[in-house]
Design a protein around this motif. Structure first.
Motif, short mmCIF file in Angstrom:
data_model
loop_
_atom_site.label_atom_id
_atom_site.label_comp_id
_atom_site.label_asym_id
_atom_site.label_seq_id
_atom_site.Cartn_x
_atom_site.Cartn_y
_atom_site.Cartn_z
N LEU A 133 1.48 -28.02 13.39
CA LEU A 133 2.00 -29.38 13.28
C LEU A 133 3.52 -29.47 13.27
N VAL A 134 4.17 -28.44 12.77
CA VAL A 134 5.63 -28.47 12.63
C VAL A 134 6.23 -27.11 12.95
N GLN A 135 7.54 -27.12 13.14
CA GLN A 135 8.32 -25.89 13.24
C GLN A 135 9.19 -25.78 11.99
N LYS A 136 9.05 -24.69 11.29
CA LYS A 136 9.82 -24.44 10.07
C LYS A 136 10.93 -23.44 10.37
N ARG A 137 12.17 -23.86 10.18
CA ARG A 137 13.29 -22.99 10.47
C ARG A 137 13.58 -22.08 9.27
N VAL A 138 13.67 -20.80 9.52
CA VAL A 138 13.94 -19.82 8.47
C VAL A 138 15.43 -19.50 8.47
N LEU A 139 16.13 -19.95 7.44
CA LEU A 139 17.56 -19.74 7.33
C LEU A 139 17.86 -18.62 6.33
N LYS A 140 18.93 -17.92 6.54
CA LYS A 140 19.26 -16.78 5.68
C LYS A 140 19.61 -17.20 4.26
N ASP A 141 20.05 -18.45 4.08
CA ASP A 141 20.44 -18.91 2.75
C ASP A 141 19.45 -19.90 2.15
N SER A 142 18.22 -19.95 2.69
CA SER A 142 17.23 -20.88 2.15
C SER A 142 16.78 -20.42 0.77
N MET A 143 16.26 -21.36 -0.02
CA MET A 143 15.87 -21.08 -1.39
C MET A 143 14.84 -19.95 -1.47
N TYR A 144 13.91 -19.93 -0.51
CA TYR A 144 12.83 -18.97 -0.59
C TYR A 144 13.28 -17.53 -0.31
N THR A 145 14.48 -17.37 0.28
CA THR A 145 15.02 -16.02 0.49
C THR A 145 15.67 -15.49 -0.78
N LEU A 146 15.81 -16.34 -1.79
CA LEU A 146 16.50 -15.95 -3.02
C LEU A 146 15.55 -15.56 -4.15
N LEU A 147 14.25 -15.62 -3.90
CA LEU A 147 13.27 -15.49 -4.96
C LEU A 147 13.38 -14.22 -5.77
N THR A 148 13.72 -13.12 -5.14
CA THR A 148 13.74 -11.82 -5.84
C THR A 148 15.13 -11.25 -5.99
N GLN A 149 16.17 -12.07 -5.86
CA GLN A 149 17.52 -11.57 -6.03
C GLN A 149 17.85 -11.45 -7.51
N LYS A 150 18.53 -10.36 -7.86
CA LYS A 150 18.89 -10.11 -9.25
C LYS A 150 20.19 -10.83 -9.60
N ASN A 151 20.24 -11.33 -10.83
CA ASN A 151 21.44 -11.96 -11.37
C ASN A 151 21.99 -13.06 -10.47
N ASN A 152 21.10 -13.85 -9.92
CA ASN A 152 21.49 -14.96 -9.06
C ASN A 152 21.11 -16.27 -9.76
N LYS A 153 22.07 -17.17 -9.92
CA LYS A 153 21.83 -18.41 -10.66
C LYS A 153 20.76 -19.27 -10.00
N LYS A 154 20.80 -19.35 -8.66
CA LYS A 154 19.80 -20.16 -7.94
C LYS A 154 18.41 -19.56 -8.10
#
Length: 299
Positions: free
Chosen positions: A213-234
């Protein structure tokens, strides 16, 4: 459902100057014509506002809300929701693209569903790169682009709690009545979809349309790319929001089975907290687990 119900698409932009026009055009190019488009910018720091205003010269009747400060997706969406006149709502990020027959297929899903009291129809999505190149389908598909595994439908509350039911929120068409009954998105959270699914699924059935139904663009700074980053406020704000969602779910639960399902998700989030070195959050999950286990003993 009316023969030609009005569908409101709320397009939210934040620093998507390179993509927003494609998103907006995808709404206007739908095969289904009875569509209301609302556009909002959440205090972008790039040229998004300028780009949108220039595009609106050709579409002067389309409302455009420009935040004077960054409010976040949930608050900005809720502002637009108050203006929406449609019977159905689509939450569209300004870097994503609706397939030309997206709305037609979603409405057909509502028309053909075998379930009563359906509040939300969703389908599959095509993940694309920043340049628009195909990456893969959100749900794995066969050579005919059909889902390889059957998608849970109907009452999916327990599956959402334990993490077994994975939805594709970007492909959703939601009855406005659902948003009204839940007072929109929870503005205290860093992200909206998981909380909205859980709250909605306690009241409504969900159904699935097996189409892209849609095209989802995957960006390098999207929220979901930050899920497992250490010591990241976001990362920490995102993961803490999940904890708040599970706290709310605890109050919604009624059966032993629901509390048992919740434990699985808690264990997953405890692992995430440990990997991201968020030990404060890990302790909160330990106490929440004890609370859930204590409740199970008395069920």
């Amino acid at each position: 459902m009316h023969n030609k119900p009005l569908v409101t698409v709320i397009c939210l932009c934040y620093n998507h100057a390179d993509f927003v026009i494609e998103a907006l055009e995808s709404v206007l190019n739908q095969t289904y014509s009875n569509v209301e488009l609302l556009v909002a910018d959440d205090f972008s720091t790039d040229t998004s506002v300028k780009v949108i205003k220039n595009w609106l010269k050709e579409h002067p009747k389309i409302p455009f809300l420009v935040n004077k400060e960054n409010l976040g997706n949930t608050k900005t969406f809720n502002k637009c929701l108050k203006l929406a006149k449609g019977e159905y709502i689509i939450d569209l990020a300004a870097d994503d693209v609706l397939k030309i027959d997206c709305i037609a297929n979603q409405l057909e899903g509502f028309k053909k569903t075998a379930y009563e009291n359906v509040g939300l129809i969703y389908g599959n999505a095509e993940l694309i790169s920043e340049n628009g190149n195909f990456i893969n389908d959100y749900f794995k598909t066969d050579t005919n682009r059909k889902r390889l595994q059957s998608q849970p439908t109907g009452d999916i509350y327990i599956g959402l709690l334990n993490g077994n039911n994975n939805l594709c929120s970007i492909s959703s068409l939601v009855k406005k009545a659902v948003f009204d009954s839940l007072n929109g998105y929870d503005e205290n959270l860093a992200y909206e979809d998981y909380d909205f699914w859980i709250r909605a699924s306690t009241i409504y059935n969900f159904d699935y349309v097996d189409k892209i139904l849609v095209q989802k663009r995957v960006l390098k700074d999207s929220m979901y790319t930050l899920l497992t980053q250490k010591n990241n406020k976001k990362t920490r704000r995102f993961n803490y929001s999940t904890y708040l969602i599970l706290q709310k779910a605890f109050k919604l639960n009624r059966t032993k089975e629901e509390f048992v399902a919740m434990l699985k998700r808690i264990h997953f989030e405890m692992t995430v907290a440990y990997k991201t070195r968020d030990f404060h959050l890990l302790m909160k999950y330990i106490f929440l687990e004890l609370k859930v286990r204590s409740t199970i003993l008395y069920k």
